[in-house]
Design a protein around this motif. Sequence first.
Motif, PDB file in Angstrom:
ATOM      1  N   ASN A   1       0.816  -1.212   0.000  1.00  0.00           N
ATOM      2  CA  ASN A   1       0.000   0.000   0.000  1.00  0.00           C
ATOM      3  C   ASN A   1       0.851   1.264   0.000  1.00  0.00           C
ATOM      4  O   ASN A   1       1.847   1.361   0.725  1.00  0.00           O
ATOM      5  N   ASN A   2       0.456   2.230  -0.818  1.00  0.00           N
ATOM      6  CA  ASN A   2       1.043   3.563  -0.865  1.00  0.00           C
ATOM      7  C   ASN A   2      -0.103   4.572  -0.899  1.00  0.00           C
ATOM      8  O   ASN A   2      -1.114   4.335  -1.570  1.00  0.00           O
ATOM      9  N   VAL A   3       0.031   5.690  -0.194  1.00  0.00           N
ATOM     10  CA  VAL A   3      -0.988   6.722  -0.192  1.00  0.00           C
ATOM     11  C   VAL A   3      -0.415   8.001  -0.800  1.00  0.00           C
ATOM     12  O   VAL A   3       0.609   8.518  -0.350  1.00  0.00           O
ATOM     13  N   ILE A   4      -1.077   8.484  -1.849  1.00  0.00           N
ATOM     14  CA  ILE A   4      -0.675   9.724  -2.517  1.00  0.00           C
ATOM     15  C   ILE A   4      -1.814  10.726  -2.382  1.00  0.00           C
ATOM     16  O   ILE A   4      -2.972  10.398  -2.638  1.00  0.00           O
ATOM     17  N   GLU A   5      -1.473  11.958  -1.969  1.00  0.00           N
ATOM     18  CA  GLU A   5      -2.486  12.986  -1.746  1.00  0.00           C
ATOM     19  C   GLU A   5      -2.359  14.108  -2.765  1.00  0.00           C
ATOM     20  O   GLU A   5      -1.246  14.528  -3.110  1.00  0.00           O
ATOM     21  N   LEU A   6      -3.499  14.596  -3.238  1.00  0.00           N
ATOM     22  CA  LEU A   6      -3.587  15.773  -4.101  1.00  0.00           C
ATOM     23  C   LEU A   6      -4.362  16.835  -3.339  1.00  0.00           C
ATOM     24  O   LEU A   6      -5.465  16.576  -2.859  1.00  0.00           O
ATOM     25  N   THR A   7      -3.796  18.029  -3.218  1.00  0.00           N
ATOM     26  CA  THR A   7      -4.421  19.101  -2.433  1.00  0.00           C
ATOM     27  C   THR A   7      -4.684  20.311  -3.315  1.00  0.00           C
ATOM     28  O   THR A   7      -3.803  20.760  -4.056  1.00  0.00           O
ATOM     29  N   THR A   8      -5.916  20.821  -3.237  1.00  0.00           N
ATOM     30  CA  THR A   8      -6.293  22.022  -3.997  1.00  0.00           C
ATOM     31  C   THR A   8      -6.346  23.229  -3.056  1.00  0.00           C
ATOM     32  O   THR A   8      -6.682  23.092  -1.874  1.00  0.00           O
ATOM     33  N   HIS A   9      -6.011  24.426  -3.613  1.00  0.00           N
ATOM     34  CA  HIS A   9      -5.982  25.649  -2.797  1.00  0.00           C
ATOM     35  C   HIS A   9      -6.240  26.860  -3.690  1.00  0.00           C
ATOM     36  O   HIS A   9      -5.710  26.967  -4.798  1.00  0.00           O
ATOM     37  N   HIS A  10      -7.089  27.775  -3.194  1.00  0.00           N
ATOM     38  CA  HIS A  10      -7.355  29.035  -3.886  1.00  0.00           C
ATOM     39  C   HIS A  10      -6.578  30.137  -3.183  1.00  0.00           C
ATOM     40  O   HIS A  10      -6.541  30.185  -1.956  1.00  0.00           O
ATOM     41  N   PRO A  11      -5.960  31.066  -3.929  1.00  0.00           N
ATOM     42  CA  PRO A  11      -5.119  32.104  -3.303  1.00  0.00           C
ATOM     43  C   PRO A  11      -5.883  33.021  -2.350  1.00  0.00           C
ATOM     44  O   PRO A  11      -5.267  33.666  -1.497  1.00  0.00           O
ATOM     45  N   GLU A  12      -7.195  33.110  -2.461  1.00  0.00           N
ATOM     46  CA  GLU A  12      -7.952  34.028  -1.613  1.00  0.00           C
ATOM     47  C   GLU A  12      -8.511  33.376  -0.358  1.00  0.00           C
ATOM     48  O   GLU A  12      -9.258  34.010   0.391  1.00  0.00           O
ATOM     49  N   THR A  13      -8.195  32.111  -0.138  1.00  0.00           N
ATOM     50  CA  THR A  13      -8.708  31.440   1.064  1.00  0.00           C
ATOM     51  C   THR A  13      -7.651  30.507   1.630  1.00  0.00           C
ATOM     52  O   THR A  13      -6.766  30.032   0.911  1.00  0.00           O
ATOM     53  N   SER A  14      -7.729  30.272   2.917  1.00  0.00           N
ATOM     54  CA  SER A  14      -6.803  29.343   3.561  1.00  0.00           C
ATOM     55  C   SER A  14      -7.335  27.915   3.534  1.00  0.00           C
ATOM     56  O   SER A  14      -6.672  26.986   3.963  1.00  0.00           O
ATOM     57  N   THR A  15      -8.553  27.754   3.048  1.00  0.00           N
ATOM     58  CA  THR A  15      -9.168  26.431   2.998  1.00  0.00           C
ATOM     59  C   THR A  15      -8.560  25.595   1.882  1.00  0.00           C
ATOM     60  O   THR A  15      -8.285  26.098   0.790  1.00  0.00           O
ATOM     61  N   THR A  16      -8.359  24.312   2.156  1.00  0.00           N
ATOM     62  CA  THR A  16      -7.857  23.383   1.139  1.00  0.00           C
ATOM     63  C   THR A  16      -8.776  22.172   1.071  1.00  0.00           C
ATOM     64  O   THR A  16      -9.589  21.929   1.954  1.00  0.00           O
ATOM     65  N   LYS A  17      -8.622  21.417   0.005  1.00  0.00           N
ATOM     66  CA  LYS A  17      -9.351  20.161  -0.142  1.00  0.00           C
ATOM     67  C   LYS A  17      -8.365  19.090  -0.579  1.00  0.00           C
ATOM     68  O   LYS A  17      -7.554  19.321  -1.481  1.00  0.00           O
ATOM     69  N   THR A  18      -8.432  17.937   0.069  1.00  0.00           N
ATOM     70  CA  THR A  18      -7.463  16.877  -0.190  1.00  0.00           C
ATOM     71  C   THR A  18      -8.137  15.659  -0.802  1.00  0.00           C
ATOM     72  O   THR A  18      -9.150  15.183  -0.282  1.00  0.00           O
ATOM     73  N   TYR A  19      -7.566  15.173  -1.902  1.00  0.00           N
ATOM     74  CA  TYR A  19      -7.983  13.919  -2.529  1.00  0.00           C
ATOM     75  C   TYR A  19      -6.895  12.876  -2.218  1.00  0.00           C
ATOM     76  O   TYR A  19      -5.701  13.175  -2.304  1.00  0.00           O
ATOM     77  N   ARG A  20      -7.325  11.665  -1.879  1.00  0.00           N
ATOM     78  CA  ARG A  20      -6.371  10.605  -1.534  1.00  0.00           C
ATOM     79  C   ARG A  20      -6.500   9.432  -2.504  1.00  0.00           C
ATOM     80  O   ARG A  20      -7.604   8.972  -2.775  1.00  0.00           O
ATOM     81  N   ILE A  21      -5.353   8.971  -2.966  1.00  0.00           N
ATOM     82  CA  ILE A  21      -5.302   7.819  -3.865  1.00  0.00           C
ATOM     83  C   ILE A  21      -4.480   6.740  -3.179  1.00  0.00           C
ATOM     84  O   ILE A  21      -3.291   6.930  -2.909  1.00  0.00           O
ATOM     85  N   GLN A  22      -5.114   5.615  -2.868  1.00  0.00           N
ATOM     86  CA  GLN A  22      -4.405   4.482  -2.274  1.00  0.00           C
ATOM     87  C   GLN A  22      -3.903   3.606  -3.413  1.00  0.00           C
ATOM     88  O   GLN A  22      -4.673   2.940  -4.091  1.00  0.00           O
ATOM     89  N   VAL A  23      -2.599   3.631  -3.602  1.00  0.00           N
ATOM     90  CA  VAL A  23      -1.953   2.901  -4.696  1.00  0.00           C
ATOM     91  C   VAL A  23      -1.409   1.581  -4.157  1.00  0.00           C
ATOM     92  O   VAL A  23      -0.560   1.573  -3.265  1.00  0.00           O
ATOM     93  N   TYR A  24      -1.927   0.494  -4.688  1.00  0.00           N
ATOM     94  CA  TYR A  24      -1.452  -0.831  -4.265  1.00  0.00           C
ATOM     95  C   TYR A  24      -0.603  -1.429  -5.376  1.00  0.00           C
ATOM     96  O   TYR A  24      -1.064  -1.605  -6.510  1.00  0.00           O
ATOM     97  N   VAL A  25       0.652  -1.747  -5.049  1.00  0.00           N
ATOM     98  CA  VAL A  25       1.557  -2.394  -5.999  1.00  0.00           C
ATOM     99  C   VAL A  25       1.579  -3.887  -5.691  1.00  0.00           C
ATOM    100  O   VAL A  25       1.835  -4.294  -4.547  1.00  0.00           O
ATOM    101  N   GLU A  26       1.292  -4.696  -6.697  1.00  0.00           N
ATOM    102  CA  GLU A  26       1.258  -6.152  -6.544  1.00  0.00           C
ATOM    103  C   GLU A  26       2.546  -6.640  -5.901  1.00  0.00           C
ATOM    104  O   GLU A  26       3.648  -6.305  -6.344  1.00  0.00           O
ATOM    105  N   GLU A  27       2.394  -7.452  -4.852  1.00  0.00           N
ATOM    106  CA  GLU A  27       3.556  -7.927  -4.113  1.00  0.00           C
ATOM    107  C   GLU A  27       4.128  -9.201  -4.737  1.00  0.00           C
ATOM    108  O   GLU A  27       3.414  -9.975  -5.366  1.00  0.00           O
ATOM    109  N   GLU A  28       5.408  -9.380  -4.524  1.00  0.00           N
ATOM    110  CA  GLU A  28       6.129 -10.512  -5.125  1.00  0.00           C
ATOM    111  C   GLU A  28       6.314 -11.607  -4.080  1.00  0.00           C
ATOM    112  O   GLU A  28       6.927 -11.385  -3.033  1.00  0.00           O
ATOM    113  N   PRO A  29       5.769 -12.811  -4.308  1.00  0.00           N
ATOM    114  CA  PRO A  29       6.001 -13.893  -3.346  1.00  0.00           C
ATOM    115  C   PRO A  29       7.463 -14.314  -3.345  1.00  0.00           C
ATOM    116  O   PRO A  29       8.138 -14.276  -4.376  1.00  0.00           O
TER     117      PRO A  29
END
Length: 435
Positions: free
Chosen positions: A205-233
């Motif tokens: 499992n890997n978690v990658i976040e994308l965050t949006t921000h407008h210059p006129e506000t301190s508020t942000t919004k975060t999108y999360r993508i859980q990236v799973y890389v197939e494991e090797e036995p």
Amino acid sequence: MKLLRKITLFSIGIIFCFGLVISVKAAAFSMSASTKTVSPNGTFVVTLSGNVTGNIFINVENERASESQIWIENNSVSVTITAGSSGNVKVTAIPGEGLSDPQGNAVPDTSGTTVSVTIQQPTSSNPSRPSTPSSSNTTPVKTFNLNLSAIQVEGASLTPDFSGDTVDYSVELPKGTTSVTISASAADSEVSVQGIGTHEVHEGNNVIELTTHHPETSTTKTYRIQVYVEEEPKVFLKYKDTELGVYPSFHGSETLEGFENTEVTIQDQQVLGKVNEQGLILLYMVEESGEKAFYVYKDEVLYKYLPVTIAGRTFISLEIPDDMKNMTGLIQQKIMIHDVEYDGWVFEDDSFSNYSLLYLMNEKGDIHLYQYESTEGVIQLYSGAAALRQESVDALRDEMNMMKIALIAVSVIAVIILGAGVGFYFYKKKMSGSH
């Protein structure tokens, strides 16, 4: 009294504020939620972090989680939670047996940790009464669209499909992947997006976040993508004419009732497995094609885990070995029990038409032939002798009586022959003495 009342109210307020904190830390690991409030039937993410290795079970009150159990290995793992329609969502993380620190020592504190998120109902408006213009000079509050209009992951597809209001996604990548490129665009051209570009990833499992921000506000919004890389036995076992790999985690597996996570030593290596109260061990195996399934591991041999319930008992249906397919007095065929087909045998003798034999493994891992009687729905160990009806018992008794009579007759004849032989011997000796 007034002073005492103020102090009491102040203390209650402090306790209440502490109760709203959504990140709770246990000695073994910590857990936090991505938000304090969520809309009805909406989603949010809880993230577990810690320098520990082992299985953690996720329990949710008031709706469900994307995974009921996760594997953590000195990293952070995220789980998507779907809220109910009202109230609070309580998420509890409970460590499984065998949780260990980076040195492989058992973690002494195995207590669980909990976060709570409030389901916030949307505010309602009354369309029948138009609002009147305010006489004050209050400046209207600006609103900003912090949504993304698109997310693309190179070489993979998002689950679920993209929507600007959905913030949690998952992606699966093939084994050997070391990096992933993510691009995204904002719905508002003035909104900046952080987190796009190429990211290094590792197995699991890997978690990658994308965050949006407008210059006129301190508020942000975060999108999360859980990236799973197939494991090797790293450990392989022979099964029939092929080799299967022991999968390093239970990603994508079903939840098995009555089994707990355990570690199994195979080829001098520790691998992840499951065990029940009777000691039956299961391994999560992967074929070369990528298909995964549970297998019973007994005496270094693999049996595909196919649980069945017959006459109220749980067994594991096994494939009949080649050296057992042709047995005297039996005919191999499909056996139908409660609309389910099993490989087995019926007796050649029509007198035993209600009986059949099945090749099964019990919950302890012991393998036997079992005899099933269809009219009573009874299953029991097969003794090696055919089941007998009363007619057969009577016939067997008559046959035994005949054998006794024959044995007596043979004995009498043998005595007569022996007596004649002895008499002849003495007669011959007497005659030779007279000469």
